[in-house]
Design a protein around this motif. Structure first.
Motif, PDB file in Angstrom:
ATOM      1  N   VAL A 183      -2.121 -58.028 -78.655  1.00 46.33           N
ATOM      2  CA  VAL A 183      -2.250 -59.015 -79.726  1.00 46.33           C
ATOM      3  C   VAL A 183      -3.637 -59.646 -79.699  1.00 46.33           C
ATOM      4  O   VAL A 183      -4.267 -59.848 -80.739  1.00 46.33           O
ATOM      5  N   TRP A 184      -4.122 -59.943 -78.509  1.00 48.14           N
ATOM      6  CA  TRP A 184      -5.442 -60.563 -78.371  1.00 48.14           C
ATOM      7  C   TRP A 184      -6.535 -59.675 -78.958  1.00 48.14           C
ATOM      8  O   TRP A 184      -7.466 -60.139 -79.610  1.00 48.14           O
ATOM      9  N   LEU A 185      -6.402 -58.359 -78.726  1.00 49.00           N
ATOM     10  CA  LEU A 185      -7.427 -57.432 -79.203  1.00 49.00           C
ATOM     11  C   LEU A 185      -7.255 -57.095 -80.679  1.00 49.00           C
ATOM     12  O   LEU A 185      -8.246 -56.883 -81.388  1.00 49.00           O
ATOM     13  N   TRP A 186      -5.992 -57.046 -81.150  1.00 49.07           N
ATOM     14  CA  TRP A 186      -5.739 -56.596 -82.520  1.00 49.07           C
ATOM     15  C   TRP A 186      -5.753 -57.704 -83.550  1.00 49.07           C
ATOM     16  O   TRP A 186      -6.277 -57.514 -84.657  1.00 49.07           O
ATOM     17  N   ALA A 187      -5.165 -58.848 -83.226  1.00 48.33           N
ATOM     18  CA  ALA A 187      -4.915 -59.881 -84.225  1.00 48.33           C
ATOM     19  C   ALA A 187      -6.212 -60.333 -84.888  1.00 48.33           C
ATOM     20  O   ALA A 187      -7.212 -60.591 -84.209  1.00 48.33           O
ATOM     21  N   PRO A 188      -6.217 -60.456 -86.202  1.00 45.23           N
ATOM     22  CA  PRO A 188      -7.426 -60.923 -86.907  1.00 45.23           C
ATOM     23  C   PRO A 188      -7.689 -62.393 -86.628  1.00 45.23           C
ATOM     24  O   PRO A 188      -6.822 -63.120 -86.140  1.00 45.23           O
ATOM     25  N   ARG A 189      -8.872 -62.820 -86.967  1.00 47.31           N
ATOM     26  CA  ARG A 189      -9.257 -64.219 -86.787  1.00 47.31           C
ATOM     27  C   ARG A 189      -9.579 -64.830 -88.146  1.00 47.31           C
ATOM     28  O   ARG A 189     -10.025 -64.140 -89.063  1.00 47.31           O
ATOM     29  N   PRO A 190      -9.365 -66.137 -88.284  1.00 42.80           N
ATOM     30  CA  PRO A 190      -9.711 -66.782 -89.556  1.00 42.80           C
ATOM     31  C   PRO A 190     -11.215 -66.812 -89.754  1.00 42.80           C
ATOM     32  O   PRO A 190     -11.979 -66.869 -88.788  1.00 42.80           O
ATOM     33  N   ARG A 191     -11.632 -66.781 -90.995  1.00 34.39           N
ATOM     34  CA  ARG A 191     -13.061 -66.848 -91.276  1.00 34.39           C
ATOM     35  C   ARG A 191     -13.475 -68.298 -91.524  1.00 34.39           C
ATOM     36  O   ARG A 191     -12.674 -69.123 -91.959  1.00 34.39           O
ATOM     37  N   SER A 192     -14.712 -68.581 -91.236  1.00 35.14           N
ATOM     38  CA  SER A 192     -15.237 -69.929 -91.427  1.00 35.14           C
ATOM     39  C   SER A 192     -15.331 -70.259 -92.917  1.00 35.14           C
ATOM     40  O   SER A 192     -15.696 -69.410 -93.733  1.00 35.14           O
ATOM     41  N   ALA A 193     -14.990 -71.528 -93.262  1.00 34.50           N
ATOM     42  CA  ALA A 193     -15.019 -71.943 -94.673  1.00 34.50           C
ATOM     43  C   ALA A 193     -15.551 -73.364 -94.811  1.00 34.50           C
ATOM     44  O   ALA A 193     -15.021 -74.167 -95.573  1.00 34.50           O
ATOM     45  N   GLY A 194     -16.599 -73.675 -94.067  1.00 31.99           N
ATOM     46  CA  GLY A 194     -17.200 -74.995 -94.168  1.00 31.99           C
ATOM     47  C   GLY A 194     -16.526 -76.009 -93.262  1.00 31.99           C
ATOM     48  O   GLY A 194     -15.804 -75.652 -92.326  1.00 31.99           O
ATOM     49  N   SER A 195     -16.733 -77.285 -93.561  1.00 34.76           N
ATOM     50  CA  SER A 195     -16.141 -78.336 -92.735  1.00 34.76           C
ATOM     51  C   SER A 195     -15.992 -79.613 -93.552  1.00 34.76           C
ATOM     52  O   SER A 195     -16.606 -79.771 -94.613  1.00 34.76           O
ATOM     53  N   VAL A 196     -15.160 -80.522 -93.046  1.00 35.59           N
ATOM     54  CA  VAL A 196     -14.979 -81.849 -93.638  1.00 35.59           C
ATOM     55  C   VAL A 196     -14.971 -82.882 -92.512  1.00 35.59           C
ATOM     56  O   VAL A 196     -14.742 -82.540 -91.343  1.00 35.59           O
ATOM     57  N   ARG A 197     -15.243 -84.137 -92.889  1.00 40.35           N
ATOM     58  CA  ARG A 197     -15.189 -85.236 -91.918  1.00 40.35           C
ATOM     59  C   ARG A 197     -13.959 -86.087 -92.224  1.00 40.35           C
ATOM     60  O   ARG A 197     -13.842 -86.668 -93.308  1.00 40.35           O
ATOM     61  N   ALA A 223     -10.815 -96.254 -84.232  1.00 41.36           N
ATOM     62  CA  ALA A 223     -10.945 -95.264 -85.298  1.00 41.36           C
ATOM     63  C   ALA A 223     -11.808 -94.125 -84.773  1.00 41.36           C
ATOM     64  O   ALA A 223     -12.807 -94.368 -84.090  1.00 41.36           O
ATOM     65  N   ALA A 224     -11.418 -92.913 -85.065  1.00 40.68           N
ATOM     66  CA  ALA A 224     -12.160 -91.740 -84.599  1.00 40.68           C
ATOM     67  C   ALA A 224     -12.492 -90.858 -85.785  1.00 40.68           C
ATOM     68  O   ALA A 224     -11.686 -90.700 -86.712  1.00 40.68           O
ATOM     69  N   VAL A 225     -13.688 -90.279 -85.766  1.00 39.52           N
ATOM     70  CA  VAL A 225     -14.142 -89.392 -86.836  1.00 39.52           C
ATOM     71  C   VAL A 225     -14.238 -87.971 -86.282  1.00 39.52           C
ATOM     72  O   VAL A 225     -14.839 -87.755 -85.218  1.00 39.52           O
ATOM     73  N   TYR A 226     -13.656 -87.032 -87.017  1.00 31.75           N
ATOM     74  CA  TYR A 226     -13.646 -85.635 -86.589  1.00 31.75           C
ATOM     75  C   TYR A 226     -14.391 -84.777 -87.613  1.00 31.75           C
ATOM     76  O   TYR A 226     -14.123 -84.868 -88.818  1.00 31.75           O
ATOM     77  N   ASP A 227     -15.306 -83.968 -87.131  1.00 33.00           N
ATOM     78  CA  ASP A 227     -15.903 -82.926 -87.961  1.00 33.00           C
ATOM     79  C   ASP A 227     -14.994 -81.707 -87.858  1.00 33.00           C
ATOM     80  O   ASP A 227     -14.994 -80.995 -86.844  1.00 33.00           O
ATOM     81  N   VAL A 228     -14.218 -81.500 -88.886  1.00 27.97           N
ATOM     82  CA  VAL A 228     -13.152 -80.502 -88.851  1.00 27.97           C
ATOM     83  C   VAL A 228     -13.615 -79.215 -89.518  1.00 27.97           C
ATOM     84  O   VAL A 228     -13.859 -79.195 -90.740  1.00 27.97           O
ATOM     85  N   PRO A 229     -13.743 -78.121 -88.762  1.00 27.33           N
ATOM     86  CA  PRO A 229     -14.113 -76.838 -89.380  1.00 27.33           C
ATOM     87  C   PRO A 229     -12.938 -76.259 -90.159  1.00 27.33           C
ATOM     88  O   PRO A 229     -11.827 -76.151 -89.647  1.00 27.33           O
ATOM     89  N   LEU A 230     -13.184 -75.904 -91.409  1.00 24.45           N
ATOM     90  CA  LEU A 230     -12.148 -75.304 -92.242  1.00 24.45           C
ATOM     91  C   LEU A 230     -12.111 -73.795 -92.018  1.00 24.45           C
ATOM     92  O   LEU A 230     -13.079 -73.199 -91.537  1.00 24.45           O
ATOM     93  N   ALA A 231     -11.006 -73.195 -92.379  1.00 17.98           N
ATOM     94  CA  ALA A 231     -10.838 -71.755 -92.175  1.00 17.98           C
ATOM     95  C   ALA A 231     -10.266 -71.117 -93.425  1.00 17.98           C
ATOM     96  O   ALA A 231      -9.459 -71.733 -94.141  1.00 17.98           O
ATOM     97  N   GLY A 232     -10.660 -69.898 -93.679  1.00 15.31           N
ATOM     98  CA  GLY A 232     -10.144 -69.143 -94.806  1.00 15.31           C
ATOM     99  C   GLY A 232      -9.274 -67.997 -94.339  1.00 15.31           C
ATOM    100  O   GLY A 232      -9.232 -67.652 -93.160  1.00 15.31           O
ATOM    101  N   GLY A 233      -8.572 -67.393 -95.272  1.00 19.50           N
ATOM    102  CA  GLY A 233      -7.707 -66.271 -94.942  1.00 19.50           C
ATOM    103  C   GLY A 233      -6.276 -66.718 -94.701  1.00 19.50           C
ATOM    104  O   GLY A 233      -5.969 -67.913 -94.654  1.00 19.50           O
ATOM    105  N   THR A 234      -5.398 -65.745 -94.541  1.00 22.14           N
ATOM    106  CA  THR A 234      -3.977 -65.994 -94.316  1.00 22.14           C
ATOM    107  C   THR A 234      -3.573 -65.372 -92.991  1.00 22.14           C
ATOM    108  O   THR A 234      -3.802 -64.176 -92.762  1.00 22.14           O
TER     109      THR A 234
END
Length: 526
Positions: free
Chosen positions: A216-230, A470-481
């Protein structure tokens, strides 16, 4: 291998009813140590072995069923022990009733593991014992039985290969592989010192589990990067002398104002962060709208109040913009039994007198909602969940399938502040994110608040139960299913099919063994 006198005494003790009952509950409770706070995730690889060995040694299937029942009750009581101050004696009743779900599993494990199983029976055990376990987890995951809290696979929330497996088959596949590994170890070590086909199957089972995770580690696809939000999380914390709604609101307001100038895209408050319906209070609407204007971002608050437009009390995620509520609203659908409602209140209403069960039932929402949040980069689609809804894989999967880019859970575990509950709850975010390829924000009133990326990795900072901040997170978004979102719950479906086929095979085999009465001859006596 020679059996020592102490081992003989122990074995003799386990033939007596009460010592064996205590041992069943004790070994059943052992897997609870794999979850936070202890978080001994590595123990999960052998935590079920003592329980399986005890079931394997049962003299009869009935005794194995009792071992399964008492072990299941011990497991549930250990995992949910922090409910004791709220439910008191009722938690013992619930553990005993739900523990019955493990009785058939005990019988199944006994039939497959007892004695010296040959290669065929051992191989079947490696498939059917974890399949039976999944049926138990699936049954107790029904919201009216308490929901999927303490699913065995959740113990691996910090283990990267397990999170990768979850992206393919959900938390159910992780649970399946863990139980399969425990079954393989059981076959491998018993009987001690004997070289049997069952031991060889156990070794093969261990290797199969390792190879499955590697594949699974070798085969499973990974999400693609799609920007980020705060995204900012506001956690007011606990106030000395109590945390009334007004003091809590004032603290949240103060912490939110500090976010001005930090270019956040969304501010998230915890569950029950607003104690009055916004349709009834113009003052609250104006204060929240002013906060939105000051910060330059919408606020996602959670209103726990009697509605002005509908009868009853709802827990609702409400989006508030610079002009007030935007109209985006989600009413909580899955409520906590005895916490937010009492099942069959006419029959079980007495629970309110012995614990902290809800005095009045909360009302349920009817459907999930994906909200649209305006940001500096465009539009962000978020999927809100309230409290223990983050424990349900199907809910986050539905939100991801409906287009949510970020999952947001608003929670409050302040009743259980000094227990394992806050850490256990926060850990679930890693699995929901990994399963769906969607980052997740877990915002609470009193901790633990956290954020995870689409791989299930924790983003800093992390707000513990001792923080008011209060905490601020730079959250990387992901694309794909993710494969899990695309394929759904294929693991429990396959496990159910395996168990059904096995039961049918047993029934057919028993029917074939019945003596046939030929014409003119009397049927032999049994």
């Amino acid at each position: 291998m020679a059996i020592t006198p102490s081992a003989e005494r122990c074995a003799a003790l386990l033939t007596r009813p009460w010592p064996r009952a205590a041992a069943s509950a004790l070994v059943g409770a052992l897997p609870a140590l794999t979850f936070p706070v202890p978080a001994w995730w590595w123990l999960a690889y052998v935590a079920l072995v003592p329980w399986l060995l005890l079931i394997r040694s049962a003299a009869t299937a009935r005794r194995a069923a009792l071992d399964g029942w008492l072990g299941g009750a011990g497991f549930l009581l250990a995992v949910h022990h922090w409910l004791l101050p709220s439910l008191h004696i009722f938690i013992l009743v619930l553990a005993a009733l739900l523990g019955l779900l493990w009785a058939p599993w005990g019988v199944l494990a006994h039939r497959l593991l007892s004695g010296s199983p040959g290669a065929g029976r051992a191989a079947a055990a490696l498939l059917l014992v974890p399949s039976g376990w999944l049926m138990v987890e699936l049954a107790r995951s029904w919201e009216y039985l308490g929901g999927p809290w303490g699913v065995f696979g959740a113990s691996q929330w910090q283990v990267a290969p397990a999170l990768k497996v979850a992206s393919v088959g959900g938390i159910w596949l992780v649970s399946f592989l863990l139980v399969a590994l425990n079954t393989a170890v059981t076959l491998l070590i018993w009987p001690p010192g004997a070289r049997t086909t069952g031991s060889a199957a156990g070794l093969a089972g261990v290797l199969a589990c390792v190879l499955s995770v590697t594949a699974v580690w070798l085969w499973a696809p990974r999400p693609r990067s799609a920007g980020s939000v705060r995204i900012a999380v506001v956690q007011p914390g606990v106030f000395s002398g109590g945390s009334g709604p007004q003091r809590r609101f004032d603290r949240q307001e103060e912490l939110t104002r500090r976010l001005a100038g930090q270019r956040v895209d969304l501010v998230v408050w915890g569950e029950s962060s607003v104690g009055e319906d916004l349709g009834r209070s113009a003052d609250l609407r104006n204060r929240l709208a002013a906060l939105s204007r000051a910060v330059g971002a919408d606020l996602l608050v959670n209103v726990d109040a009697r509605r002005s437009d509908r009868p009853g009390i709802f827990k609702s995620s409400v989006l508030v913009g610079p002009d007030g509520p935007t109209g985006e609203r989600y009413d909580k659908m899955r409520l906590v039994p005895f916490g937010e409602y009492v099942p069959a209140r006419s029959l079980l209403g007495w629970a309110t007198s012995v614990g902290k069960a809800a005095g009045e039932d909360r009302m349920r929402g009817t459907h999930q909602v994906v909200m649209r949040v305006p940001t500096r980069q465009g539009e962000l689609r978020i999927g809100p969940l309230v409290c223990f809804e983050s424990a349900f894989p199907d809910m986050s999967r539905k939100l991801a399938d409906d287009g949510a880019a970020v999952l947001v859970a608003q929670s409050s575990t302040s009743t259980f502040q000094h227990s394992w509950a806050p850490e256990q709850h926060a850990s679930l975010a890693s699995f929901r994110a990994a399963e769906t390829w969607r980052p997740m924000i877990h915002a609470t009133l009193t901790g633990v608040s956290t954020a995870t990326d689409a791989h299930g990795r924790t983003l800093g900072p992390r707000l513990g139960t001792d923080r008011s901040a209060a905490a601020v997170y730079d959250v990387p978004l992901a694309g794909g299913t993710s494969p899990y979102v695309r394929a759904g719950d294929w693991t429990p479906a396959g496990a159910a099919g395996c168990v059904v086929l096995y039961v049918c095979w047993r029934v057919v085999r028993r029917l074939k063994r019945r003596p046939v009465c030929k014409p003119g001859r009397s049927q032999p006596r049994s």
